[in-house]
Design a protein around this motif. Structure first.
Motif, PDB file in Angstrom:
ATOM      1  N   ALA A 198      -9.614  -0.427  -8.441  1.00 39.13           N
ATOM      2  CA  ALA A 198      -9.571  -1.240  -7.220  1.00 39.13           C
ATOM      3  C   ALA A 198      -8.218  -1.164  -6.536  1.00 39.13           C
ATOM      4  O   ALA A 198      -8.130  -1.186  -5.298  1.00 39.13           O
ATOM      5  N   ASN A 199      -7.159  -1.064  -7.331  1.00 39.79           N
ATOM      6  CA  ASN A 199      -5.834  -0.944  -6.721  1.00 39.79           C
ATOM      7  C   ASN A 199      -5.727   0.296  -5.844  1.00 39.79           C
ATOM      8  O   ASN A 199      -4.929   0.343  -4.909  1.00 39.79           O
ATOM      9  N   GLY A 200      -6.531   1.303  -6.145  1.00 42.08           N
ATOM     10  CA  GLY A 200      -6.454   2.564  -5.416  1.00 42.08           C
ATOM     11  C   GLY A 200      -6.953   2.502  -3.991  1.00 42.08           C
ATOM     12  O   GLY A 200      -6.688   3.426  -3.210  1.00 42.08           O
ATOM     13  N   ILE A 201      -7.655   1.436  -3.635  1.00 45.05           N
ATOM     14  CA  ILE A 201      -8.122   1.354  -2.246  1.00 45.05           C
ATOM     15  C   ILE A 201      -7.101   0.675  -1.346  1.00 45.05           C
ATOM     16  O   ILE A 201      -7.315   0.556  -0.142  1.00 45.05           O
ATOM     17  N   THR A 202      -5.987   0.237  -1.915  1.00 40.38           N
ATOM     18  CA  THR A 202      -4.951  -0.426  -1.127  1.00 40.38           C
ATOM     19  C   THR A 202      -3.859   0.569  -0.746  1.00 40.38           C
ATOM     20  O   THR A 202      -3.702   1.621  -1.365  1.00 40.38           O
ATOM     21  N   LEU A 203      -3.063   0.184   0.244  1.00 42.15           N
ATOM     22  CA  LEU A 203      -1.932   1.008   0.659  1.00 42.15           C
ATOM     23  C   LEU A 203      -0.722   0.827  -0.237  1.00 42.15           C
ATOM     24  O   LEU A 203       0.308   1.463  -0.034  1.00 42.15           O
ATOM     25  N   TYR A 234      -0.764   1.914  -3.135  1.00 40.72           N
ATOM     26  CA  TYR A 234      -0.800   3.195  -3.835  1.00 40.72           C
ATOM     27  C   TYR A 234      -1.219   4.280  -2.839  1.00 40.72           C
ATOM     28  O   TYR A 234      -1.943   4.006  -1.878  1.00 40.72           O
ATOM     29  N   PRO A 235      -0.807   5.542  -3.040  1.00 43.32           N
ATOM     30  CA  PRO A 235      -0.978   6.553  -1.994  1.00 43.32           C
ATOM     31  C   PRO A 235      -2.297   7.305  -2.006  1.00 43.32           C
ATOM     32  O   PRO A 235      -2.584   8.040  -1.053  1.00 43.32           O
ATOM     33  N   ALA A 236      -3.133   7.157  -3.049  1.00 38.66           N
ATOM     34  CA  ALA A 236      -4.240   8.093  -3.234  1.00 38.66           C
ATOM     35  C   ALA A 236      -5.236   8.093  -2.084  1.00 38.66           C
ATOM     36  O   ALA A 236      -5.597   9.169  -1.567  1.00 38.66           O
ATOM     37  N   LEU A 237      -5.698   6.929  -1.670  1.00 35.75           N
ATOM     38  CA  LEU A 237      -6.728   6.901  -0.628  1.00 35.75           C
ATOM     39  C   LEU A 237      -6.147   7.251   0.740  1.00 35.75           C
ATOM     40  O   LEU A 237      -6.836   7.848   1.577  1.00 35.75           O
ATOM     41  N   ARG A 238      -4.875   6.895   0.969  1.00 36.21           N
ATOM     42  CA  ARG A 238      -4.209   7.323   2.205  1.00 36.21           C
ATOM     43  C   ARG A 238      -4.156   8.845   2.275  1.00 36.21           C
ATOM     44  O   ARG A 238      -4.480   9.449   3.298  1.00 36.21           O
ATOM     45  N   HIS A 239      -3.735   9.479   1.180  1.00 35.02           N
ATOM     46  CA  HIS A 239      -3.707  10.938   1.153  1.00 35.02           C
ATOM     47  C   HIS A 239      -5.111  11.519   1.296  1.00 35.02           C
ATOM     48  O   HIS A 239      -5.306  12.521   2.005  1.00 35.02           O
ATOM     49  N   ALA A 240      -6.088  10.921   0.618  1.00 36.44           N
ATOM     50  CA  ALA A 240      -7.462  11.428   0.710  1.00 36.44           C
ATOM     51  C   ALA A 240      -7.959  11.367   2.155  1.00 36.44           C
ATOM     52  O   ALA A 240      -8.589  12.317   2.653  1.00 36.44           O
ATOM     53  N   ASN A 241      -7.687  10.255   2.831  1.00 33.07           N
ATOM     54  CA  ASN A 241      -8.081  10.140   4.238  1.00 33.07           C
ATOM     55  C   ASN A 241      -7.405  11.204   5.091  1.00 33.07           C
ATOM     56  O   ASN A 241      -8.034  11.837   5.953  1.00 33.07           O
ATOM     57  N   ASN A 242      -6.101  11.390   4.876  1.00 33.08           N
ATOM     58  CA  ASN A 242      -5.381  12.410   5.637  1.00 33.08           C
ATOM     59  C   ASN A 242      -5.946  13.799   5.372  1.00 33.08           C
ATOM     60  O   ASN A 242      -6.101  14.621   6.291  1.00 33.08           O
ATOM     61  N   LEU A 243      -6.240  14.082   4.115  1.00 33.74           N
ATOM     62  CA  LEU A 243      -6.717  15.413   3.750  1.00 33.74           C
ATOM     63  C   LEU A 243      -8.093  15.716   4.324  1.00 33.74           C
ATOM     64  O   LEU A 243      -8.472  16.883   4.442  1.00 33.74           O
ATOM     65  N   GLU A 244      -8.843  14.678   4.703  1.00 29.11           N
ATOM     66  CA  GLU A 244     -10.095  14.925   5.416  1.00 29.11           C
ATOM     67  C   GLU A 244      -9.827  15.662   6.727  1.00 29.11           C
ATOM     68  O   GLU A 244     -10.621  16.517   7.147  1.00 29.11           O
ATOM     69  N   SER A 245      -8.716  15.344   7.385  1.00 25.40           N
ATOM     70  CA  SER A 245      -8.345  16.074   8.600  1.00 25.40           C
ATOM     71  C   SER A 245      -7.820  17.463   8.267  1.00 25.40           C
ATOM     72  O   SER A 245      -8.167  18.451   8.912  1.00 25.40           O
ATOM     73  N   VAL A 246      -6.959  17.536   7.239  1.00 20.48           N
ATOM     74  CA  VAL A 246      -6.382  18.817   6.858  1.00 20.48           C
ATOM     75  C   VAL A 246      -7.480  19.798   6.433  1.00 20.48           C
ATOM     76  O   VAL A 246      -7.385  21.002   6.645  1.00 20.48           O
TER      77      VAL A 246
END
Length: 390
Positions: free
Chosen positions: A346-351, A353-365
């Motif tokens: 659950a902590n991973g869906i917050t900002l 931690y970087p994982a979901l932010r990076h995952a969202n960005n990588l959707e564009s990349v």
């Protein structure tokens, strides 16, 4: 943990780099950690980034157009540029995008295809970050097929009249100059367009779920009049803009591994300190299996990036090899980001931690600078000799 290793240590990455490359990497990492990391989650949440301020700081470090020669550019190796991209994207893909669009697209186009007057007018200011550039190729209906673009430049006496629009343009709303590609009676040509030219408008794209710490825009040209010398004299046809895309794709090969590394480091650290059933999460076989598998893909991706960097420095890198790098490394990076999110739970869906932010960005990349499907077809053509694009 006292006996734990990083992926770079596990793969002995430092042994493959020379002193200058390690120094550049370490300098960019320090800058990113000290200057940008404390703010990146807030910028992402707010959908903003101080692009002009950052451009000047990045320019003062010599990171803008750093692999180009002359005109105030640092003239580093391609591998060193790649390592800088890796460290910038370890902070956020939006920051690496700012640098790669500036240096590998806008500056490279002028450096490679521009007149001496155009180079002297724009490149020194762009290298120091006092001027920001953008690159207008993609249109709303023509991404993977840029040859179908509708933007057109027509002669009017000695001038050019530009009409059309470009979409998903990084840096567009804050740029001082746009390199714009348009259909003409003599194939696709590139134009250097100061953004204060009458008839030029840049609209900011809002409500993004990805690359939120990056400025994205739509460029609109309404009878935009340009002098004859606005055209890039050495680029004729699609080979010009496509060669620029290859420059940007090269930086992504390294950059994606930075995003993956940041996710994995955060997940490993969390797993070492998060207790589940009275022992660290890292002490469970399933967790270690995830970490080991991700480390393998990260390490292999870094080795591939460095190998391609050496080929580029030797002048031997082929477009299909760039496609191999982008296809593999972005695909693996987004998988690593998602897997790390499962360790963070659950902590991973917050900002925090970087994982979901990076995952969202990588959707564009994953889809810009050539979708995975496009790169699969480029590799497929190289292996079979058959063009399957149509």
């Amino acid at each position: 943990m006292a006996n734990s290793q990083s992926v770079d240590e596990l793969f002995a990455i430092d042994s493959l780099l020379d002193d200058e490359e390690r120094q550049i990497r370490d300098t960019v990492r320090k800058f990113g950690n000290e200057r940008i990391r404390p703010h990146i989650a807030d910028w992402f949440e707010e959908g903003t980034v101080p692009a002009r301020e950052l451009a000047k700081e990045l320019g003062s470090l010599g990171l803008l157009g750093m692999h180009l020669e002359g005109y105030g550019c640092a003239g580093t190796s391609a591998t060193a540029y790649g390592l800088a991209c890796l460290e910038l994207e370890a902070i956020d893909s939006g920051i690496r995008s700012l640098v790669s669009v500036q240096g590998s697209l806008a500056m490279f186009a002028i450096w490679k295809y521009g007149s001496e007057e155009q180079k002297q007018q724009w490149l020194p200011g762009m290298a120091e970050g006092s001027l920001i550039g953008c690159f207008g190729l993609t249109e709303a209906d023509y991404g993977s097929n840029p040859g179908g673009m509708l933007t057109r430049a027509k002669r009017d006496g000695d001038d050019w009249i530009l009409n059309g629009s470009k979409m998903w343009i990084t840096n567009g709303p804050v740029a001082d100059v746009a390199v714009v590609w348009a259909q003409t009676d003599d194939k696709v040509r590139g134009f250097v367009v100061p953004t204060d030219t009458p008839g030029f408008t840049a609209n900011t794209v809002k409500k993004k779920l990805s690359l939120r710490a990056s400025v994205t825009g739509e460029l609109v040209f309404d009878d935009t009049r340009l002098p004859a010398d606005a055209m890039l004299p050495e680029a004729r046809g699609l080979s010009g803009p496509l060669s620029c895309l290859n420059e940007a794709r090269f930086g992504i090969i390294f950059g994606a591994m930075g995003a993956a590394r940041d996710c994995l480091e955060a997940a490993v650290e969390y797993s070492q300190t998060r207790n589940i059933f009275d022992k660290p999460l890292a002490g469970y076989q399933l967790t270690q299996a995830k970490i080991a598998n991700m480390a393998l893909e990260l390490g292999k991706g870094e080795l591939l990036a460095i190998h391609l960097g050496r080929l580029k420095d030797a002048g031997e890198l082929k477009p299909e090899q760039v496609s191999i790098g982008k296809l593999n490394n972005v695909r693996e990076a987004i998988d690593i980001a998602r897997e790390c999110r499962t360790i963070l739970a659950a902590n991973g869906i917050t900002l925090e931690y970087p994982a979901l932010r990076h995952a969202n960005n990588l959707e564009s990349v994953l889809t810009y600078e050539g979708t995975s499907e496009v790169h699969q077809l480029i590799v497929g053509k190289a292996l079979t000799g058959i063009d399957a694009f149509r």
